[in-house]
Design a protein around this motif. Structure first.
Motif, PDB file in Angstrom:
ATOM      1  N   GLU A 266       0.858  -1.189   0.000  1.00  0.00           N
ATOM      2  CA  GLU A 266       0.000   0.000   0.000  1.00  0.00           C
ATOM      3  C   GLU A 266       0.890   1.233   0.000  1.00  0.00           C
ATOM      4  O   GLU A 266       1.761   1.380   0.850  1.00  0.00           O
ATOM      5  CB  GLU A 266      -0.907   0.013   1.230  1.00  0.00           C
ATOM      6  CG  GLU A 266      -1.788   1.251   1.319  1.00  0.00           C
ATOM      7  CD  GLU A 266      -2.526   1.346   2.645  1.00  0.00           C
ATOM      8  OE1 GLU A 266      -3.740   1.140   2.651  1.00  0.00           O
ATOM      9  OE2 GLU A 266      -1.863   1.610   3.676  1.00  0.00           O
ATOM     10  N   VAL A 267       0.689   2.099  -0.980  1.00  0.00           N
ATOM     11  CA  VAL A 267       1.415   3.366  -1.084  1.00  0.00           C
ATOM     12  C   VAL A 267       0.437   4.501  -0.835  1.00  0.00           C
ATOM     13  O   VAL A 267      -0.636   4.547  -1.445  1.00  0.00           O
ATOM     14  CB  VAL A 267       2.058   3.533  -2.478  1.00  0.00           C
ATOM     15  CG1 VAL A 267       2.718   4.904  -2.606  1.00  0.00           C
ATOM     16  CG2 VAL A 267       3.075   2.426  -2.739  1.00  0.00           C
ATOM     17  N   LEU A 268       0.798   5.413   0.058  1.00  0.00           N
ATOM     18  CA  LEU A 268      -0.009   6.603   0.304  1.00  0.00           C
ATOM     19  C   LEU A 268       0.838   7.840   0.064  1.00  0.00           C
ATOM     20  O   LEU A 268       1.978   7.934   0.548  1.00  0.00           O
ATOM     21  CB  LEU A 268      -0.531   6.641   1.751  1.00  0.00           C
ATOM     22  CG  LEU A 268      -1.684   5.707   2.125  1.00  0.00           C
ATOM     23  CD1 LEU A 268      -1.163   4.324   2.428  1.00  0.00           C
ATOM     24  CD2 LEU A 268      -2.442   6.246   3.326  1.00  0.00           C
ATOM     25  N   LEU A 269       0.303   8.782  -0.697  1.00  0.00           N
ATOM     26  CA  LEU A 269       0.936  10.078  -0.925  1.00  0.00           C
ATOM     27  C   LEU A 269       0.011  11.166  -0.400  1.00  0.00           C
ATOM     28  O   LEU A 269      -1.144  11.245  -0.818  1.00  0.00           O
ATOM     29  CB  LEU A 269       1.208  10.306  -2.406  1.00  0.00           C
ATOM     30  CG  LEU A 269       2.258   9.413  -3.079  1.00  0.00           C
ATOM     31  CD1 LEU A 269       2.319   9.714  -4.568  1.00  0.00           C
ATOM     32  CD2 LEU A 269       3.623   9.623  -2.448  1.00  0.00           C
ATOM     33  N   LEU A 270       0.521  11.968   0.515  1.00  0.00           N
ATOM     34  CA  LEU A 270      -0.240  13.078   1.080  1.00  0.00           C
ATOM     35  C   LEU A 270       0.307  14.386   0.531  1.00  0.00           C
ATOM     36  O   LEU A 270       1.495  14.690   0.695  1.00  0.00           O
ATOM     37  CB  LEU A 270      -0.150  13.083   2.599  1.00  0.00           C
ATOM     38  CG  LEU A 270      -0.706  14.322   3.307  1.00  0.00           C
ATOM     39  CD1 LEU A 270      -2.215  14.424   3.121  1.00  0.00           C
ATOM     40  CD2 LEU A 270      -0.354  14.312   4.794  1.00  0.00           C
TER      41      LEU A 270
END
Length: 307
Positions: A266-270
């Motif tokens: 899982e990759v999250l970019l904020l």
């Protein structure tokens, strides 16, 4: 990676339980690592038009006889004049006093997204993005290791999530606007427009399973003129993760390399003012700086490639 080559050891907090798509109901599965404060379980599906009731049970074991204790029994009922939800606990083969919530936010024939958020003393349940109930624990949360889903329900996906990695002490999962697909799998390489552009506070979430013969994984932001201000690249050749600038400069990200064949990620970019923050499998890994105008321009679309 050759069959003889072993995976690098990863800290437990980097290992995620893969999501489950379209399970056959009744469905029972082990919750990896059990439940603990801050963990979340997401349920996405449809209530059949003729549904009478269904239940989601967080169980202490998966035996058939004797019946296991059920710490949290979430039971929507549609067959009464006023649909409602019952929550209860089964201990030692006996049900305790029911807790009832009217105003059920689920409807026959409608899609839903239910999120169970496990706190210190109670579970909070939201339906379609709105808080619906909280149910205090009557059995220790540490005893729960099994999820059971039964009754009149079509489940599209079950997800096991961590707390918000971008907020100190945060207990809510980052809000996203997912692409609604009949088939949960995307063909790659692919490109998708960000419906409302890119602005501070927005989160981009990409979840997937690494293929057996993968070479690299890239996630790029670009504008309508195809200008790419930033790319996140995972290289399977040298097992590195890096930010790639428009001029080809590489900035390595110091983190365990978790992109391995048959492993879920899982990759999250904020997006925030001045750049992007990155989290992998629920763990924050720092940020990269970007000009605000470049961020605004990059809101046209995002693209990922995953051979």
């Amino acid at each position: 990676m050759s069959p003889e080559e072993k995976l690098d050891p990863l800290p437990d907090n980097f290992i995620l339980q893969p999501p489950v798509f379209y399970p056959v109901i009744p469905y029972v599965t082990t919750i990896f690592g059990g439940l603990h404060t801050g963990k979340m379980v997401m349920l996405q599906g449809v209530v059949p038009q003729n549904a009478l009731r269904f239940q989601v049970d967080f169980q202490c074991g998966c035996s058939v006889q004797p019946r296991p204790d059920i710490a949290i029994h979430f039971n929507p009922r549609f067959h009464t004049t006023k649909p409602h939800v019952i929550c209860n606990t089964l201990h030692g083969g006996r049900w305790q006093a029911e807790a009832r919530w009217p105003g059920l936010a689920l409807q026959r024939g409608a899609s839903f997204l239910i999120l169970f958020l496990f706190g210190n003393e109670a579970v909070k349940v939201s339906v379609n993005g709105h808080h619906f109930l909280h149910y205090p624990y009557r059995l220790p949360l540490s005893r729960v290791d099994t999820l059971g889903i039964f009754g009149d329900i079509l489940v599209k996906a079950v997800g096991f999530l961590n707390i918000n990695p971008f907020m100190e002490g945060g207990r809510e999962y980052p809000v996203g606007h997912p692409f609604l697909l009949k088939n949960p799998r995307l063909e790659v390489p692919c490109s998708r427009a960000l419906p409302r552009g890119l602005w501070p506070g927005q989160v981009i979430i990409v979840r997937g399973l690494v293929l057996q013969e993968s070479k690299d994984f890239t996630l790029s932001l670009r504008d309508r003129s195809a200008y790419v201000p930033v790319t996140l690249r995972a290289s399977f050749t040298d097992r590195t993760l890096a930010w790639i600038s428009p001029w080809g400069r590489k900035k390595l990200i110091l983190a365990p390399f978790l992109f391995y064949p048959q492993r879920f990620f899982e990759v999250l970019l904020l997006c925030h003012e001045g750049g992007l923050k990155l989290a992998l499998n629920g763990q924050g890994l720092g940020a990269t700086s970007l000009d605000q105008r470049a961020l605004e321009a990059a809101g046209a679309s995002d693209q990922w490639q995953y051979p």
